[in-house]
Design an enzyme around this catalytic site. Structure first.
Site, mmCIF file in Angstrom:
data_model
loop_
_atom_site.group_PDB
_atom_site.id
_atom_site.type_symbol
_atom_site.label_atom_id
_atom_site.label_comp_id
_atom_site.label_asym_id
_atom_site.label_seq_id
_atom_site.Cartn_x
_atom_site.Cartn_y
_atom_site.Cartn_z
ATOM 1 N N ASP A 25 -0.268 -15.338 9.905
ATOM 2 C CA ASP A 25 -1.290 -14.385 10.338
ATOM 3 C C ASP A 25 -1.601 -13.360 9.248
ATOM 4 O O ASP A 25 -0.710 -12.681 8.738
ATOM 5 C CB ASP A 25 -0.829 -13.670 11.606
ATOM 6 C CG ASP A 25 -0.542 -14.653 12.735
ATOM 7 O OD1 ASP A 25 -1.457 -15.393 13.105
ATOM 8 O OD2 ASP A 25 0.608 -14.689 13.213
ATOM 9 N N ASP A 48 3.821 -16.965 5.284
ATOM 10 C CA ASP A 48 3.446 -16.280 6.510
ATOM 11 C C ASP A 48 2.131 -16.895 6.972
ATOM 12 O O ASP A 48 1.410 -17.516 6.185
ATOM 13 C CB ASP A 48 3.298 -14.779 6.242
ATOM 14 C CG ASP A 48 2.768 -14.028 7.444
ATOM 15 O OD1 ASP A 48 3.363 -14.156 8.529
ATOM 16 O OD2 ASP A 48 1.750 -13.329 7.290
ATOM 17 N N ASP A 97 1.546 -11.152 3.668
ATOM 18 C CA ASP A 97 0.765 -9.918 3.571
ATOM 19 C C ASP A 97 1.544 -8.679 3.976
ATOM 20 O O ASP A 97 1.134 -7.565 3.652
ATOM 21 C CB ASP A 97 -0.489 -10.018 4.448
ATOM 22 C CG ASP A 97 -0.148 -9.949 5.926
ATOM 23 O OD1 ASP A 97 0.495 -10.898 6.432
ATOM 24 O OD2 ASP A 97 -0.500 -8.947 6.579
#
Length: 229
Positions: free
Chosen positions: A11, A9, A183
């Protein structure tokens, strides 16, 4: 937990999203307020309404994150011709955002280690391709990343299996030969786990979730350097 190939991922996984966004949005609202003699409170309300309505109109689509649509609606809600100003505010937002991005500690070391072992790297992200390419370039990650998969390219967002399937196809590997790092529990980890892809969950917010043997939890990216050996 190790794997030759990485699915990452972007961001809030490789860099902190919240601070650049806060500064960029504040800059846009201040400029909007000063230019049109509108209170910053009303400007904030107009931006929030534009964002919310865009998400409602374009659910689970990359375009739902497009800041150009947000500022277009923000202008229209205030009876201002968006044709004259939308691009100005869009570029102000992203120009400010990109200026204030900072990689998390340990990211470069981890990516260099992966490359040294002959692994390939794919970034898997829910946003439009154009701005994600710009972020990757600005963060100095382009020389490490082999592939980018965006929800704009696939037509649906994580945790849909199509996103992870596309990443595995580009990496030309099986699920067991890849490692997901992200996250978001609901998007990154749930999606990877459903595909049988081992994962590291960067739990910034210290949320409580039931882990499986295929999921490792860390509080920050740098911890993967030791926990991932």
């Amino acid at each position: 937990m190790t794997a030759k190939n990485l699915i990452l991922d972007l961001d809030n996984t490789l860099y902190g999203y919240d601070i650049p966004h806060k500064i960029a949005l504040s800059t846009v609202l201040e400029r909007f307020s000063a230019k049109f003699n509108i209170s910053e409170e009303l400007a904030q309300q107009s931006f929030d309404k534009g964002r919310q309505n865009t998400h409602l109109e374009l659910p689970k689509r990359a375009a739902s994150h497009n800041r150009l649509l947000y500022v277009q609606k923000m202008l229209e809600y205030n009876a201002i011709n968006s044709m004259h100003y939308a691009l100005e505010f869009y570029e102000l937002y992203w120009g400010t955002f990109l200026k204030h991005m900072t990689l998390f500690e340990g990211v470069i070391d981890y990516l260099e280690n992966c490359r040294a072992k002959g692994g390939k790297i794919c970034i898997l992200t829910d946003l439009t391709a154009h701005i994600q390419f710009r972020k990757i370039e600005k963060l100095g990650l382009a020389k490490y990343v082999d592939f980018l998969v965006t929800s704009e390219e696939v037509g649906i967002e994580k945790p849909d299996a199509a996103m992870f399937t596309k990443a595995l196809q580009k990496l030309d590997c099986k699920a067991s030969e890849a490692l997901m790092i992200g996250d978001s529990w609901s998007k990154d980890i749930v999606g990877a786990n459903a595909m049988g892809i081992p994962s590291f969950w960067i739990n910034h917010k210290k949320e409580a979730q039931l882990l499986t043997e295929n999921i490792r939890e860390v509080s920050r990216f740098a911890n993967i350097l030791t926990d991932g050996k």
